[in-house]
Motif scaffolding. Structure first.
Motif, PDB file in Angstrom:
ATOM      1  N   SER A  31      -8.414  -5.201  -3.888  1.00 28.18           N
ATOM      2  CA  SER A  31      -9.326  -5.269  -2.746  1.00 28.18           C
ATOM      3  C   SER A  31      -9.157  -4.065  -1.826  1.00 28.18           C
ATOM      4  O   SER A  31     -10.140  -3.525  -1.299  1.00 28.18           O
ATOM      5  N   ILE A  32      -7.933  -3.608  -1.634  1.00 32.88           N
ATOM      6  CA  ILE A  32      -7.680  -2.429  -0.803  1.00 32.88           C
ATOM      7  C   ILE A  32      -8.143  -1.176  -1.540  1.00 32.88           C
ATOM      8  O   ILE A  32      -8.725  -0.264  -0.944  1.00 32.88           O
ATOM      9  N   TRP A  33      -7.892  -1.118  -2.824  1.00 31.09           N
ATOM     10  CA  TRP A  33      -8.310   0.040  -3.624  1.00 31.09           C
ATOM     11  C   TRP A  33      -9.830   0.234  -3.512  1.00 31.09           C
ATOM     12  O   TRP A  33     -10.311   1.345  -3.300  1.00 31.09           O
ATOM     13  N   GLU A  34     -10.563  -0.860  -3.615  1.00 29.17           N
ATOM     14  CA  GLU A  34     -12.018  -0.777  -3.503  1.00 29.17           C
ATOM     15  C   GLU A  34     -12.450  -0.294  -2.123  1.00 29.17           C
ATOM     16  O   GLU A  34     -13.346   0.554  -1.999  1.00 29.17           O
ATOM     17  N   LYS A  35     -11.820  -0.808  -1.065  1.00 24.77           N
ATOM     18  CA  LYS A  35     -12.147  -0.383   0.305  1.00 24.77           C
ATOM     19  C   LYS A  35     -11.794   1.089   0.502  1.00 24.77           C
ATOM     20  O   LYS A  35     -12.502   1.826   1.183  1.00 24.77           O
ATOM     21  N   TRP A  36     -10.669   1.519  -0.069  1.00 31.17           N
ATOM     22  CA  TRP A  36     -10.251   2.923   0.019  1.00 31.17           C
ATOM     23  C   TRP A  36     -11.337   3.815  -0.598  1.00 31.17           C
ATOM     24  O   TRP A  36     -11.731   4.823  -0.019  1.00 31.17           O
ATOM     25  N   ARG A  93       1.255  -2.597  15.393  1.00 31.15           N
ATOM     26  CA  ARG A  93       0.214  -3.622  15.356  1.00 31.15           C
ATOM     27  C   ARG A  93      -0.696  -3.371  14.154  1.00 31.15           C
ATOM     28  O   ARG A  93      -0.919  -2.234  13.761  1.00 31.15           O
ATOM     29  N   ILE A  94      -1.250  -4.435  13.613  1.00 33.95           N
ATOM     30  CA  ILE A  94      -2.093  -4.319  12.432  1.00 33.95           C
ATOM     31  C   ILE A  94      -3.319  -3.420  12.697  1.00 33.95           C
ATOM     32  O   ILE A  94      -3.750  -2.685  11.823  1.00 33.95           O
ATOM     33  N   GLY A  95      -3.823  -3.423  13.920  1.00 31.93           N
ATOM     34  CA  GLY A  95      -4.946  -2.545  14.262  1.00 31.93           C
ATOM     35  C   GLY A  95      -4.577  -1.075  14.201  1.00 31.93           C
ATOM     36  O   GLY A  95      -5.394  -0.226  13.816  1.00 31.93           O
ATOM     37  N   ASP A  96      -3.331  -0.750  14.565  1.00 36.41           N
ATOM     38  CA  ASP A  96      -2.861   0.629  14.443  1.00 36.41           C
ATOM     39  C   ASP A  96      -2.722   1.019  12.974  1.00 36.41           C
ATOM     40  O   ASP A  96      -3.022   2.148  12.589  1.00 36.41           O
ATOM     41  N   ALA A  97      -2.276   0.091  12.141  1.00 36.98           N
ATOM     42  CA  ALA A  97      -2.180   0.355  10.701  1.00 36.98           C
ATOM     43  C   ALA A  97      -3.562   0.635  10.127  1.00 36.98           C
ATOM     44  O   ALA A  97      -3.731   1.525   9.290  1.00 36.98           O
ATOM     45  N   GLU A  98      -4.564  -0.117  10.592  1.00 37.97           N
ATOM     46  CA  GLU A  98      -5.944   0.107  10.150  1.00 37.97           C
ATOM     47  C   GLU A  98      -6.398   1.520  10.516  1.00 37.97           C
ATOM     48  O   GLU A  98      -6.947   2.242   9.679  1.00 37.97           O
ATOM     49  N   ARG A  99      -6.165   1.932  11.763  1.00 32.31           N
ATOM     50  CA  ARG A  99      -6.574   3.274  12.196  1.00 32.31           C
ATOM     51  C   ARG A  99      -5.862   4.353  11.387  1.00 32.31           C
ATOM     52  O   ARG A  99      -6.465   5.346  10.985  1.00 32.31           O
ATOM     53  N   LEU A 100      -4.577   4.150  11.118  1.00 36.02           N
ATOM     54  CA  LEU A 100      -3.823   5.120  10.336  1.00 36.02           C
ATOM     55  C   LEU A 100      -4.372   5.229   8.920  1.00 36.02           C
ATOM     56  O   LEU A 100      -4.590   6.337   8.410  1.00 36.02           O
ATOM     57  N   LEU A 101      -4.613   4.104   8.267  1.00 36.36           N
ATOM     58  CA  LEU A 101      -5.150   4.142   6.902  1.00 36.36           C
ATOM     59  C   LEU A 101      -6.509   4.837   6.852  1.00 36.36           C
ATOM     60  O   LEU A 101      -6.777   5.613   5.933  1.00 36.36           O
ATOM     61  N   ILE A 112       0.870  -1.176   0.000  1.00 31.92           N
ATOM     62  CA  ILE A 112       0.000   0.000   0.000  1.00 31.92           C
ATOM     63  C   ILE A 112       0.902   1.220   0.000  1.00 31.92           C
ATOM     64  O   ILE A 112       1.802   1.345   0.831  1.00 31.92           O
ATOM     65  N   ASN A 113       0.670   2.125  -0.937  1.00 32.04           N
ATOM     66  CA  ASN A 113       1.503   3.302  -1.079  1.00 32.04           C
ATOM     67  C   ASN A 113       0.595   4.519  -1.212  1.00 32.04           C
ATOM     68  O   ASN A 113      -0.227   4.578  -2.127  1.00 32.04           O
ATOM     69  N   VAL A 114       0.716   5.487  -0.287  1.00 31.93           N
ATOM     70  CA  VAL A 114      -0.136   6.676  -0.291  1.00 31.93           C
ATOM     71  C   VAL A 114       0.715   7.926  -0.114  1.00 31.93           C
ATOM     72  O   VAL A 114       1.820   7.862   0.422  1.00 31.93           O
ATOM     73  N   GLU A 115       0.184   9.069  -0.584  1.00 33.05           N
ATOM     74  CA  GLU A 115       0.908  10.320  -0.413  1.00 33.05           C
ATOM     75  C   GLU A 115      -0.042  11.494  -0.300  1.00 33.05           C
ATOM     76  O   GLU A 115      -1.215  11.409  -0.684  1.00 33.05           O
ATOM     77  N   SER A 116       0.503  12.579   0.230  1.00 33.32           N
ATOM     78  CA  SER A 116      -0.221  13.837   0.341  1.00 33.32           C
ATOM     79  C   SER A 116       0.777  14.954   0.129  1.00 33.32           C
ATOM     80  O   SER A 116       1.859  14.951   0.715  1.00 33.32           O
ATOM     81  N   ILE A 132     -11.207   0.857   5.687  1.00 34.14           N
ATOM     82  CA  ILE A 132     -10.400  -0.360   5.617  1.00 34.14           C
ATOM     83  C   ILE A 132     -10.433  -1.005   6.991  1.00 34.14           C
ATOM     84  O   ILE A 132     -10.312  -0.331   8.005  1.00 34.14           O
ATOM     85  N   LYS A 133     -10.593  -2.323   7.019  1.00 35.46           N
ATOM     86  CA  LYS A 133     -10.657  -3.070   8.278  1.00 35.46           C
ATOM     87  C   LYS A 133      -9.432  -3.957   8.427  1.00 35.46           C
ATOM     88  O   LYS A 133      -8.752  -4.271   7.450  1.00 35.46           O
ATOM     89  N   VAL A 134      -9.181  -4.379   9.655  1.00 34.20           N
ATOM     90  CA  VAL A 134      -8.057  -5.282   9.927  1.00 34.20           C
ATOM     91  C   VAL A 134      -8.159  -6.517   9.031  1.00 34.20           C
ATOM     92  O   VAL A 134      -7.160  -6.962   8.463  1.00 34.20           O
ATOM     93  N   SER A 135      -9.344  -7.055   8.880  1.00 35.49           N
ATOM     94  CA  SER A 135      -9.511  -8.262   8.056  1.00 35.49           C
ATOM     95  C   SER A 135      -9.082  -8.020   6.612  1.00 35.49           C
ATOM     96  O   SER A 135      -8.547  -8.922   5.962  1.00 35.49           O
ATOM     97  N   ASP A 136      -9.290  -6.797   6.103  1.00 34.21           N
ATOM     98  CA  ASP A 136      -8.847  -6.469   4.737  1.00 34.21           C
ATOM     99  C   ASP A 136      -7.324  -6.498   4.661  1.00 34.21           C
ATOM    100  O   ASP A 136      -6.759  -7.000   3.692  1.00 34.21           O
ATOM    101  N   LEU A 137      -6.683  -5.966   5.682  1.00 31.68           N
ATOM    102  CA  LEU A 137      -5.218  -5.950   5.713  1.00 31.68           C
ATOM    103  C   LEU A 137      -4.655  -7.347   5.880  1.00 31.68           C
ATOM    104  O   LEU A 137      -3.665  -7.708   5.245  1.00 31.68           O
TER     105      LEU A 137
END
Length: 123
Positions: A102-107, A78-86, A32-36, A112-117
């Motif tokens: 699958s991530i693109w669609e959720k985005w 933790r993967i849950g922290d990654a979910e909150r960040l995304l 997953i690669n994102v920018e601002s 995005i949920k932990v299960s998606d990650l």
């Protein structure tokens, strides 16, 4: 059940490798690669095992400076922290540059949920 950790690379350094206090690009486990353009305020405090990106407080397992090149540092969370960040980055309207479909669609749907990650990071 063991905890799942993910590596997050954060672009937080300038051309000289100095910490800028802002994060403008994030990459999670090379999938997953994102920018601002304006980014978010960022603090990394390895001695306290925390990082803060925008309003998202993350508990970090490890921190490694200058990963790949001088612009990037790496944190393991933790993967849950990654979910909150995304989900914060979705809310902040960051640009998704690269991800599995699958991530693109959720985005695009806005969550995005932990299960998606877990599907793309663990399987």
């Amino acid at each position: 059940m063991t905890e799942t950790f993910v590596n997050i690379m954060v672009a937080v350094n300038d051309n000289n490798g100095n910490f800028t206090g802002r994060c403008t690009r994030i990459q999670i486990d090379d999938v997953i690669n994102v920018e601002s353009e304006i980014g978010l305020p960022c603090e990394i405090k390895p001695s306290a095992n925390i990082a803060k990106i925008g309003i998202c407080l993350l508990t970090i397992q490890t921190w490694t400076p200058y990963v790949g090149n001088i612009f990037w540092d790496s944190i393991q969370v933790r993967i849950g922290d990654a979910e909150r960040l995304l989900n914060l980055l979705i809310w902040e309207k960051w640009d998704l540059l690269e991800a599995e479909l699958s991530i693109w669609e959720k985005w695009e749907l806005g969550e995005i949920k932990v299960s998606d990650l877990e599907k793309i990071l663990i399987d």
